[in-house]
Design an enzyme around this catalytic site. Structure first.
Site, PDB file in Angstrom:
ATOM      1  N   GLU A 262       1.006   6.029   5.247  1.00 44.07           N
ATOM      2  CA  GLU A 262      -0.368   5.587   5.492  1.00 44.07           C
ATOM      3  C   GLU A 262      -1.009   6.408   6.595  1.00 44.07           C
ATOM      4  O   GLU A 262      -0.374   6.619   7.641  1.00 44.07           O
ATOM      5  CB  GLU A 262      -0.383   4.101   5.853  1.00 44.07           C
ATOM      6  CG  GLU A 262       0.043   3.213   4.701  1.00 44.07           C
ATOM      7  CD  GLU A 262      -0.084   1.719   5.021  1.00 44.07           C
ATOM      8  OE1 GLU A 262      -0.453   1.374   6.156  1.00 44.07           O
ATOM      9  OE2 GLU A 262       0.179   0.899   4.125  1.00 44.07           O
ATOM     10  N   HIS A 281      -4.879  -1.369   3.567  1.00 39.83           N
ATOM     11  CA  HIS A 281      -4.100  -2.249   4.446  1.00 39.83           C
ATOM     12  C   HIS A 281      -5.001  -3.315   5.070  1.00 39.83           C
ATOM     13  O   HIS A 281      -5.078  -3.466   6.291  1.00 39.83           O
ATOM     14  CB  HIS A 281      -3.398  -1.448   5.538  1.00 39.83           C
ATOM     15  CG  HIS A 281      -2.122  -2.087   6.010  1.00 39.83           C
ATOM     16  ND1 HIS A 281      -0.995  -1.382   6.319  1.00 39.83           N
ATOM     17  CD2 HIS A 281      -1.800  -3.395   6.217  1.00 39.83           C
ATOM     18  CE1 HIS A 281      -0.038  -2.204   6.712  1.00 39.83           C
ATOM     19  NE2 HIS A 281      -0.504  -3.438   6.661  1.00 39.83           N
TER      20      HIS A 281
END
Length: 528
Positions: A262, A281
């Site tokens: 990420e 997220h």
């Protein structure tokens, strides 16, 4: 006496500062500083309250000469160097349950979006099309939802899904039959779950045991047309396999809020795949969740700084200053025993008994119990500690019993940990040598003396000549150096146990080679 001084270095609900002040702390709110500016300032503070932006590095901790506690408003502490903080005597706290409802609701939202293909339909409609016949969704009513993980967040998802008139099946190593009945779900193994579920929602931490829990093989053997939601941790799903199976249609849809890396690369293979949804997220991103975690971290930190209370600490047990020196070696022993039985016990755990005899019987049981549970639960959770481990065990329906024996045994002091599984009880025991050196003395009924530390290999084999030479040769051929070598057996020619320490992690192919050695019944790498 001066008040403890706290710095809030990330944007946080303003009520957090109010709580600090009401509970006897002085507080400054200074956000957006560079690491150099923070390092220059941090030396005057007793507490540091952060979100995800502030990076608490060794350089910051070296400058934090008065710092006693770091409080993370949220669950993830990747931005804190916890081992270095521990070495500096700084307690690190988080708020692991403040965003549970928010994450559960995001999982339900993604499931509904998958069922009706909402993002793609929205994009095409706003592009000027009217593609009514292009989208044929499915109802969730009457469908089966498979939960991988039935802890705090998973149980909330279960209740919401039941309200949608779905059937819910769940896989969780700690889910007992009684807890399953209480939640209204059916407990199944993972393969059964994947063969029956129309939707799967993941709610488990990323550990060595759960990494790629939805592997290519498992996805290929799952029910055709399955839809997958992951709001837990990246790395639980094999992303390359997911791409291939979405393309083939075997997986009808997938929604990821988290990725293995990420942020993901702009050319991530899943991007642009039909029936794939992703969000950046956002599981914990609601106003309510942000307020909750801010208030909770302020309450926890103020309680620690003013009263000495410890809640949700990741690197410190709930101990008084008087108890700590005497209990420290016992707690290390207890944590190792919990970790050992957690790594070796098979099947769903239903109960755990922690017995103390000899000198150990005269000590406070709660810290030892917490240490055992922390060692055990670390196999399944990346946020567990000696404070929240008992809560997590209770939440999963694990029956925990602590027993103190007045009797005198073969050892001056002894701790025994027994877990109940579907295959029966499994027990390990340990003692202290020289009052401060933890040692294993029994494993599943076999006497064996060993230190539990670092990388280890546990082998059950037939007691026959030549075996020690074979395992030593195998490890030597693979460049693995043996540190210590411990043997035990039930009787001559019967079942034997080998526990050895090595200087590096043992690769899976070497483990497989060990399994194939003559006379070997079971092999398991261990980590302490």
């Amino acid at each position: 006496m001066s008040k403890p001084k706290v710095l809030i270095s990330d944007k946080m609900d303003p009520n957090a500062a109010r709580i600090f002040e009401e509970r006897g702390c002085d507080v400054d709110v200074i956000t957006g500083e560079t690491p150099e500016e923070l390092a220059a300032r941090i030396g005057e503070y007793d507490g540091l309250a952060i979100r995800s932006s502030t990076k608490v590095t060794p350089a910051i901790l070296d400058a934090a000469t008065n710092l006693k506690v770091i409080g993370r408003a949220g669950i993830g502490v990747d931005n804190v160097d916890i081992p270095y903080a521990s070495g500096k005597g700084v307690v690190v706290m988080n708020t692991p349950f403040g965003n549970s409802i928010t994450t559960a609701e995001h999982a339900i939202a993604l499931m509904m979006a998958l069922a009706r293909q909402i993002p793609e339909a929205n994009a095409r409609t706003q592009a000027g099309e009217w593609p009514k016949s292009a989208f044929m969704g499915v109802e969730v009513t009457g469908k089966t939802l498979g939960l991988v993980g039935a802890g705090n967040i998973g149980s909330i998802v279960a209740s919401r899904a039941l309200g949608l008139r779905m059937k819910v099946v769940a896989y969780d190593p700690f889910l007992t039959e009684d807890r399953a009945v209480e939640l209204g779900v059916e407990k199944v193994d993972l393969d059964t779950l994947l063969s029956r579920a129309d939707f799967v929602s993941l709610h488990t931490p990323l550990t060595d045991q759960t990494r790629n829990i939805l592997s290519r093989e498992r996805l290929e053997n799952a029910k055709p047309g399955i839809r997958i939601v992951n709001c837990a941790r990246g790395g639980l799903v094999d992303e390359a396999a997911l791409k291939d199976l979405l393309d083939s249609g075997h997986v009808a849809g997938a929604a990821l809020d988290v990725f293995e890396t990420e942020p993901p690369a702009k050319d991530h293979p899943l991007f642009g795949t039909p029936n794939f949804i992703c969000t950046p997220h956002l599981g914990a991103s609601t106003t309510e969740a942000q307020v909750n975690v801010a208030l909770q971290v302020a309450e926890q930190m103020a309680d620690f700084l003013v009263n000495g209370g410890v809640t949700n600490a990741l690197n410190m047990p709930s101990l008084s200053a008087e108890e700590a020196p005497k209990l420290k070696p016992y707690m290390k022993l207890a944590e190792n025993l919990g970790s050992l039985v957690g790594q070796l016990a098979h099947g769903n755990l239903t109960k755990i008994s922690i017995e103390r005899e000899g000198a150990a019987a005269g000590l406070s049981g709660k810290p030892i119990e917490g240490a055992v549970l922390a060692g055990l639960m670390k196999q399944y959770s990346d946020t567990v500690n000696m404070v929240n481990a008992p809560f997590l065990a209770k939440e999963r329906g694990l029956d925990v019993r602590s027993v103190r024996h007045e009797r005198e045994g073969a050892y001056n002091t002894l701790i025994r940990v027994t877990v109940g599984t579907e295959q029966g009880d499994r027990s390990v025991a340990g003692t202290l040598f020289g009052s401060d050196a933890p040692r294993l003395v029994e494993i599943f009924g076999v006497g064996i003396e060993a230190e539990l530390a670092g990388h280890m290999l546990y082998i059950v084999n037939e007691d026959a000549p030549g075996f020690i030479g074979r395992i030593g040769t195998l490890l030597g051929q693979n460049g693995i150096n043996i540190g210590t070598f411990h043997l035990g057996r039930r009787d001559a020619g019967g079942e034997a146990v080998l526990l050895l320490s090595v200087d590096q992690p043992i690769p899976q192919d070497v483990v497989k080679q060990a399994c194939d050695l003559e006379g070997v019944k079971f092999v398991k790498p261990l980590e302490f």
